[in-house]
Design a protein around this motif. Sequence first.
Motif, PDB file in Angstrom:
ATOM      1  N   VAL A 101      23.990   4.802 -36.215  1.00 28.42           N
ATOM      2  CA  VAL A 101      23.830   4.914 -37.669  1.00 28.42           C
ATOM      3  C   VAL A 101      23.568   6.374 -38.042  1.00 28.42           C
ATOM      4  O   VAL A 101      24.122   6.908 -39.001  1.00 28.42           O
ATOM      5  N   GLN A 102      22.748   7.041 -37.225  1.00 27.22           N
ATOM      6  CA  GLN A 102      22.385   8.430 -37.514  1.00 27.22           C
ATOM      7  C   GLN A 102      23.530   9.394 -37.188  1.00 27.22           C
ATOM      8  O   GLN A 102      23.568  10.505 -37.707  1.00 27.22           O
ATOM      9  N   GLY A 103      24.444   8.955 -36.290  1.00 31.02           N
ATOM     10  CA  GLY A 103      25.558   9.827 -35.889  1.00 31.02           C
ATOM     11  C   GLY A 103      25.175  10.805 -34.792  1.00 31.02           C
ATOM     12  O   GLY A 103      25.787  11.865 -34.658  1.00 31.02           O
ATOM     13  N   THR A 104      24.152  10.464 -33.997  1.00 34.69           N
ATOM     14  CA  THR A 104      23.711  11.371 -32.924  1.00 34.69           C
ATOM     15  C   THR A 104      23.884  10.759 -31.533  1.00 34.69           C
ATOM     16  O   THR A 104      23.267  11.203 -30.578  1.00 34.69           O
ATOM     17  N   ARG A 105      24.713   9.714 -31.443  1.00 34.49           N
ATOM     18  CA  ARG A 105      24.862   9.007 -30.159  1.00 34.49           C
ATOM     19  C   ARG A 105      25.268   9.970 -29.034  1.00 34.49           C
ATOM     20  O   ARG A 105      24.703   9.953 -27.944  1.00 34.49           O
ATOM     21  N   GLU A 106      26.280  10.826 -29.304  1.00 27.30           N
ATOM     22  CA  GLU A 106      26.788  11.709 -28.250  1.00 27.30           C
ATOM     23  C   GLU A 106      25.688  12.663 -27.777  1.00 27.30           C
ATOM     24  O   GLU A 106      25.476  12.851 -26.581  1.00 27.30           O
ATOM     25  N   GLN A 107      24.976  13.220 -28.754  1.00 26.93           N
ATOM     26  CA  GLN A 107      23.897  14.168 -28.461  1.00 26.93           C
ATOM     27  C   GLN A 107      22.798  13.525 -27.606  1.00 26.93           C
ATOM     28  O   GLN A 107      22.420  14.061 -26.578  1.00 26.93           O
ATOM     29  N   VAL A 108      22.308  12.351 -28.043  1.00 28.85           N
ATOM     30  CA  VAL A 108      21.163  11.760 -27.326  1.00 28.85           C
ATOM     31  C   VAL A 108      21.582  11.119 -26.003  1.00 28.85           C
ATOM     32  O   VAL A 108      20.748  10.957 -25.126  1.00 28.85           O
ATOM     33  N   SER A 109      22.880  10.781 -25.865  1.00 25.35           N
ATOM     34  CA  SER A 109      23.276  10.134 -24.604  1.00 25.35           C
ATOM     35  C   SER A 109      23.232  11.132 -23.444  1.00 25.35           C
ATOM     36  O   SER A 109      23.329  10.727 -22.293  1.00 25.35           O
ATOM     37  N   ALA A 143      12.197  -2.116 -40.289  1.00 27.32           N
ATOM     38  CA  ALA A 143      13.455  -1.520 -40.780  1.00 27.32           C
ATOM     39  C   ALA A 143      13.343  -0.003 -40.865  1.00 27.32           C
ATOM     40  O   ALA A 143      12.322   0.528 -41.293  1.00 27.32           O
ATOM     41  N   GLY A 144      14.404   0.672 -40.454  1.00 32.63           N
ATOM     42  CA  GLY A 144      14.359   2.132 -40.534  1.00 32.63           C
ATOM     43  C   GLY A 144      15.665   2.776 -40.133  1.00 32.63           C
ATOM     44  O   GLY A 144      16.545   2.144 -39.533  1.00 32.63           O
ATOM     45  N   PHE A 145      15.783   4.039 -40.459  1.00 36.11           N
ATOM     46  CA  PHE A 145      16.945   4.862 -40.086  1.00 36.11           C
ATOM     47  C   PHE A 145      16.515   6.312 -40.255  1.00 36.11           C
ATOM     48  O   PHE A 145      15.482   6.589 -40.882  1.00 36.11           O
ATOM     49  N   ALA A 146      17.302   7.220 -39.698  1.00 33.58           N
ATOM     50  CA  ALA A 146      16.986   8.638 -39.886  1.00 33.58           C
ATOM     51  C   ALA A 146      18.209   9.343 -40.458  1.00 33.58           C
ATOM     52  O   ALA A 146      19.303   9.245 -39.892  1.00 33.58           O
ATOM     53  N   ALA A 147      18.018  10.040 -41.569  1.00 32.89           N
ATOM     54  CA  ALA A 147      19.114  10.833 -42.129  1.00 32.89           C
ATOM     55  C   ALA A 147      19.345  12.040 -41.216  1.00 32.89           C
ATOM     56  O   ALA A 147      18.391  12.602 -40.681  1.00 32.89           O
ATOM     57  N   ARG A 148      20.599  12.427 -41.031  1.00 30.88           N
ATOM     58  CA  ARG A 148      20.895  13.467 -40.072  1.00 30.88           C
ATOM     59  C   ARG A 148      20.928  14.863 -40.692  1.00 30.88           C
ATOM     60  O   ARG A 148      20.619  15.851 -40.065  1.00 30.88           O
ATOM     61  N   THR A 149      21.374  14.924 -41.932  1.00 32.14           N
ATOM     62  CA  THR A 149      21.625  16.238 -42.529  1.00 32.14           C
ATOM     63  C   THR A 149      20.326  16.996 -42.782  1.00 32.14           C
ATOM     64  O   THR A 149      19.250  16.423 -42.823  1.00 32.14           O
ATOM     65  N   SER A 150      20.460  18.302 -42.964  1.00 33.29           N
ATOM     66  CA  SER A 150      19.279  19.131 -43.226  1.00 33.29           C
ATOM     67  C   SER A 150      18.777  18.869 -44.644  1.00 33.29           C
ATOM     68  O   SER A 150      19.487  18.284 -45.471  1.00 33.29           O
ATOM     69  N   LEU A 151      17.571  19.312 -44.925  1.00 38.05           N
ATOM     70  CA  LEU A 151      17.007  19.098 -46.256  1.00 38.05           C
ATOM     71  C   LEU A 151      17.835  19.835 -47.310  1.00 38.05           C
ATOM     72  O   LEU A 151      18.051  19.336 -48.414  1.00 38.05           O
ATOM     73  N   VAL A 152      18.328  21.011 -46.962  1.00 37.20           N
ATOM     74  CA  VAL A 152      19.130  21.788 -47.923  1.00 37.20           C
ATOM     75  C   VAL A 152      20.453  21.075 -48.208  1.00 37.20           C
ATOM     76  O   VAL A 152      20.910  21.008 -49.348  1.00 37.20           O
TER      77      VAL A 152
END
Length: 259
Positions: free
Chosen positions: A192-200, A88-97
């Motif tokens: 889930v991460q919201g980066t589909r467009e970027q990574v495609s 199980a896993g996911f990656a948060a997209r937002t910056s640490l700040v």
Amino acid sequence: MARTALVTGASAGIGERFAHRLAEAGYDLILTARREDRLNALAQTLSERFAARCTVIPTDLAEPAQVQSLLDRLDRDDLQVDFLVNNAGFAARTSLVASDWATLQREIQVMVSAPTELMIRLGQRMVERGYGNIVNVASLAAFAPPPSGMLYTGIKRYLLDVSQSADMEFRRSGVRVTALCPGFTYTEFHDVQGTREQVSRLPGIFWQDADAVARIGLQAALAGKAVCVPGRFNRVLAAVCDALPAFARYQLGRRGRIY
Ligand SMILES: NC(=O)c1ccc[n+]([C@@H]2O[C@H](COP(=O)([O-])OP(=O)(O)OC[C@H]3O[C@@H](n4cnc5c(N)ncnc54)[C@H](OP(=O)(O)O)[C@@H]3O)[C@@H](O)[C@H]2O)c1
């Protein structure tokens, strides 16, 4: 007697394909994730197709109390785990700040605390019995330069290192631990991460099928490999990244992130 495998994150992607491959190899399954409907549908498919006995235990691994409930349920129902897949896993997209602490804490709980606890507590029982396998799904990101403002690569690096430490200790008792480090894989992860467009935009050579990752990961675990990077292209990337000096890793990481 059939052996039993516990797969976390079995409701989608690599975990779901791992469950198929394990059932095909003759294992009974304990399936866990949050989406119970998907787990029930998977359990039905696996029992019809492979005659696997499946137990569904819905669990939110971000809640430490639910990890304890999962372990209590295994004890109560006398369910012995012979093969654990910490997936199980996911990656948060937002910056640490920009992140709220609750989101980052969930990331650490789901991908650091929960898999570590399951690996150690179920691994101790495997060591007592003298056999067993554990697969910790890390990532090619564990080898990559750390990008700006993300916990994900550090978390996956932790999983890679701690898997090897556990393997060195457990193997003396017949239990093997494998760090599986897939590259970009077609799953729901980037939605889930919201980066589909970027990574495609990445060329096809970067991508792998979730079923291939699971198949290669299962073979590696059963062959007793401590680290498995599926795919030749990914293995070359991992080796190149591994060879970089620290200052080059830092400068490359600063240039941008693709996760
Ligand atoms: N896809 C890639 O490119 C890629 C590359 C390298 C490594 N990985 C790693 O592979 C693993 C599997 O990811 P995937 O690509 O298969 O992604 P996915 O399709 O999004 O599946 C993620 C799984 O994790 C479960 N999960 C997420 N949060 C959870 C929580 N709080 N409690 C319990 N289960 C939770 C999800 O189930 P519910 O939502 O039902 O809870 C789902 O079953 C992850 O550890 C990921 O970091 C993925």
